[in-house]
Enzyme design. Structure first.
Site, PDB file in Angstrom:
ATOM      1  CG  ASP A 188      39.993  37.315  40.841  1.00 56.92           C
ATOM      2  OD1 ASP A 188      39.039  37.276  40.029  1.00 56.92           O
ATOM      3  OD2 ASP A 188      41.177  37.157  40.498  1.00 56.92           O
TER       4      ASP A 188
ATOM      5  CD  GLU B 137      39.817  37.661  34.459  1.00 58.54           C
ATOM      6  OE1 GLU B 137      39.955  37.858  33.245  1.00 58.54           O
ATOM      7  OE2 GLU B 137      40.262  38.443  35.329  1.00 58.54           O
TER       8      GLU B 137
END
Length: 407
Positions: A84, A177
């Protein structure tokens, strides 16, 4: 060393929007991360000849193994990067490639924004190198598409050069994350390594095994709204309560006034009306005692204010988020010493500093796999001024290859 397709691979990954969503409740929080794992990364791992390739729907991790090709290299080492990107526009990423950077101002496309050395003196470290920047309308996503590209490139290099002896390698590409939940469901039994590295750091040489310990504080302030013309002795302004609370925290303990090993209390949002107000803080410190003292200060202020009003005007909820992974890693510094030795062998000066933030490695370390962090190359991350050096990315690949082949 220069690596074929490293740049192409990074650019291809960077153009894919994999932004996470802190308001979602699914794992991963966005379908784009699932698609990236299954439609892009998984076929590449298959093409590279890895085994036991599997996507875990329970936690959003794509995992694969490259078996050892030398019985003398008995370690099992993991490399982890996140799919991400941060909370900034990631739709329509259009990277610029600046070859042989001359040290001047870099226009970011036609956006009107510039990468100016006067604002970003770190640019002077990259004169003569190939820089990849944004076009000024999005982030770049080097955090952490550069890490993914570096791991993939190392695997491709091993396939093309089977004479390179290496230990067993496990790779993991995970979600979310950037919103702090990516490793919450990480499966250490499935990953099954002796230790691992997150390839998620910044400039050349970064090697980190210390993070903040982190908590979040949510406050609700309860006011009493009456007409301001007759408010004396009756009105309780919830917004003023929020201000009063904030002003009782140490004024010097703010992010913009701290660095190094100093912790902080950070007011992220304050919203509300006279009737009700909300404040949201993050609390950060490196030392356990100081971390606990910070949380205690929040509670003491809330208790004092409630006592002063004779009723509950302040509701406080504090939740721990993650802890300083030094507590785990310092028990056996071998993973850190190994990476440090490899960097020194390559002529890279290790920069061993605490992370003024967190990584997936913090939670993974506390789950049982010591996981320090190594550089991936990104600078000015999480926004339009993000950039990465191709030469730094190449050296990150060198470090990965050095770690897995070290006796």
């Amino acid at each position: 060393m220069a690596y074929d397709l490293l740049l192409e691979r990074f650019l291809r990954y960077a153009k894919i929007n994999t932004r996470s969503d802190e308001n979602a409740t699914r794992t991963p929080t966005t379908q784009s991360q699932v698609d990236f794992a299954l439609n892009i990364l998984k076929p590449e791992l298959e093409e590279l000849g890895l085994s036991n390739i599997h996507y875990l729907e329970s936690n959003g991790y794509l995992v694969a193994t490259l078996p050892a090709n030398d019985d003398r290299l008995t370690r099992k080492i993991g490399f982890i990067s996140h799919m991400d990107t941060a909370d900034f526009n990631a739709e329509g990423v259009s990277p610029q490639v600046i070859e042989s950077y001359d040290g001047g101002i870099i226009p970011l496309g036609t956006s009107g924004y510039n990468l100016d050395p006067a604002d970003f003196p770190n640019l002077q470290n990259y004169i003569g190198q190939t820089l990849i920047t944004t076009d000024g309308t999005t982030l770049l996503g080097a955090d952490d598409k550069s890490g993914i590209a570096e791991i993939m490139t190392a695997l491709a290099h091993l396939k093309a050069n089977p004479e390179i002896k290496h230990c067993e390698i496990r790779v993991g590409f995970g979600p979310d994350e950037e919103i702090g939940i990516g490793a919450d469901k990480f499966d250490v039994d499935d990953f099954d390594v002796d230790f691992a590295y997150t390839v998620d750091g910044g400039p050349l040489g970064e090697l980190q095994y210390e993070t903040f310990s982190a908590a979040g504080a949510e406050l609700i302030f309860h006011g009493r709204n009456v007409h301001p013309g007759t408010a004396k002795g009756q009105m309780v302004n919830a917004l003023q309560l929020a201000i009063d609370f904030h002003n009782q925290l140490p004024a010097e303990d703010r992010p913009e006034l701290t660095d190094g090993y100093q912790g902080f209390n950070h007011l992220q949002t304050m919203t509300g009306t006279v009737e009700e107000a909300n404040s949201s803080y993050i609390i950060r410190d490196f030392e356990t005692e100081s971390f606990e003292n910070r949380k205690a200060t929040f509670q003491e202020i809330a208790d004092k204010m409630n006592q002063a009003y004779g009723q509950t005007r302040v509701d406080l909820v504090i939740k721990d988020q993650y802890y300083n992974m030094r507590q785990v890693i310092e028990k056996d510094m071998m993973p850190v010493e190994l990476a440090k030795e490899v960097m020194e062998d390559l002529g890279i000066v290790p920069v061993i500093e605490p992370i003024r933030g967190g990584t997936d490695g913090s939670k993974i370390s506390f789950k049982g796999i010591p996981t320090p962090n190594i550089f991936a190359g990104g600078e000015n991350m999480h926004g339009r001024y993000e950039f990465v050096s191709l030469q730094t990315m190449e050296k990150a690949v060198d470090v990965i290859l050095g770690i897995i082949s070290k006796p």
